[in-house]
Motif scaffolding. Structure first.
Motif, PDB file in Angstrom:
ATOM      1  N   ASP A  86       2.956  -3.712   6.330  1.00 10.77           N
ATOM      2  CA  ASP A  86       1.842  -3.042   5.388  1.00 10.77           C
ATOM      3  C   ASP A  86       0.375  -2.938   6.284  1.00 10.77           C
ATOM      4  OD1 ASP A  86       3.793  -2.953   3.585  1.00 10.77           O
ATOM      5  OD2 ASP A  86       2.730  -4.116   2.030  1.00 10.77           O
ATOM      6  N   ASP A  87      -0.459  -2.047   5.779  1.00  8.94           N
ATOM      7  CA  ASP A  87      -1.752  -2.096   6.082  1.00  8.94           C
ATOM      8  C   ASP A  87      -2.191  -1.392   7.374  1.00  8.94           C
ATOM      9  OD1 ASP A  87      -1.944  -3.338   3.984  1.00  8.94           O
ATOM     10  OD2 ASP A  87      -2.544  -5.378   4.387  1.00  8.94           O
ATOM     11  N   HIS A 110      -6.963   1.059   0.490  1.00 11.39           N
ATOM     12  CA  HIS A 110      -6.418  -0.420   0.112  1.00 11.39           C
ATOM     13  C   HIS A 110      -6.763  -0.507  -1.329  1.00 11.39           C
ATOM     14  CE1 HIS A 110      -4.474  -4.125   0.912  1.00 11.39           C
ATOM     15  NE2 HIS A 110      -3.798  -3.437   1.266  1.00 11.39           N
ATOM     16  N   HIS A 161       0.102   3.781   1.137  1.00  8.48           N
ATOM     17  CA  HIS A 161      -0.235   2.442   0.587  1.00  8.48           C
ATOM     18  C   HIS A 161      -1.836   2.749   0.161  1.00  8.48           C
ATOM     19  CE1 HIS A 161       0.139  -1.751   0.303  1.00  8.48           C
ATOM     20  NE2 HIS A 161      -0.895  -2.001   1.457  1.00  8.48           N
ATOM     21  N   PRO A 210      -1.398  -1.867  -2.880  1.00 11.18           N
ATOM     22  CA  PRO A 210      -1.838  -2.842  -2.220  1.00 11.18           C
ATOM     23  C   PRO A 210      -1.999  -4.097  -3.264  1.00 11.18           C
ATOM     24  CG  PRO A 210      -3.121  -0.964  -1.955  1.00 11.18           C
ATOM     25  CD  PRO A 210      -2.164  -0.595  -2.971  1.00 11.18           C
TER      26      PRO A 210
HETATM   27 ZN   LIG Z   1      -1.896  -3.979   1.861  1.00  8.17          ZN
END
Ligand SMILES: [Zn+2]
Length: 203
Positions: A33-34, A88, A84, A119
């Motif tokens: 993720d991210d 965020h 995603h 998120p």
């Molecule tokens: Zn995240």
């Protein structure tokens, strides 16, 4: 509340959201993720390539916009991308309308994916209903806690390896917060998962 292993009752309660794939095969799903990040994504891709593992990257729209060449690299190497949100965004502090707008802004950067991960794993029921019309919502059943300050490599390994089962969806982070610990022990964890007889698949 966050768990390392998502409890059964939560998985059953939200039957339309994917926490773990139901399968008899010894197959697990690796997710990051991210990202993408300037340098760390490249390190992850290189490691996955050397182990012949495919993963799913839930990217933040803003990061993706700044690093289009890394996005292409992820796809060219046979990995999957998921949405995603653009910034965020935390769903618990957003109206359904403004939250979905952020998802759409992210979609403009990565139009082809129909996978979405919120998120912080947070969503209101009304937001779930809206998002489900457009995306498949993917959570996880194993949160590695790689983002936790001062987590030891041993604890991180334990979190993943002791909770693994057929169809598990594991979360790591392609972010500055997790970079140091993952550079230290991600390879070891992935090798151990393979040694336990599991193969990796994409969502
Ligand atoms: Zn995240």
């Amino acid at each position: 509340m966050l768990f390392v292993k998502t409890p059964q009752f939560i998985q059953k309660f939200s039957s339309s959201i994917l926490f773990r794939k139901k399968t008899d095969l010894k197959q697990v799903y690796l997710t990051f993720d991210d990202g993408p990040t300037e340098e760390f994504t490249h390190w992850i891709l290189k490691l996955l390539g050397s182990l012949n593992i495919k993963a799913t990257f839930f990217c933040i729209g803003e990061n993706a916009e700044q690093n289009p060449y890394i996005m292409s690299d992820i796809l060219e190497r046979g990995h999957i991308i998921g949405n995603h949100t653009y910034s965020h965004k935390n769903a618990f502090f957003s109206s359904t309308k403004s939250y979905f707008k952020d998802i759409e802004k992210c979609k403009a950067v990565m139009p082809k994916t129909d996978l979405f991960r919120p998120p912080y794993g947070k969503l209101f029921p009304s937001q779930i209903l809206k998002i489900q019309k457009h995306f498949k919502i993917v959570m996880w059943d194993i949160l590695s806690y790689d983002f936790k300050k001062n987590i030891s490599p041993e604890k991180l390994k334990q979190n993943v390896l002791e909770n693994l089962e057929n169809g598990s969806i594991i979360v790591f982070h392609d972010s500055v917060k997790s970079e140091e610990i993952l550079k230290e022990c991600l390879e070891d964890i992935l090798v151990k998962i393979k040694e336990n007889g599991y193969t990796f698949s994409t969502l």
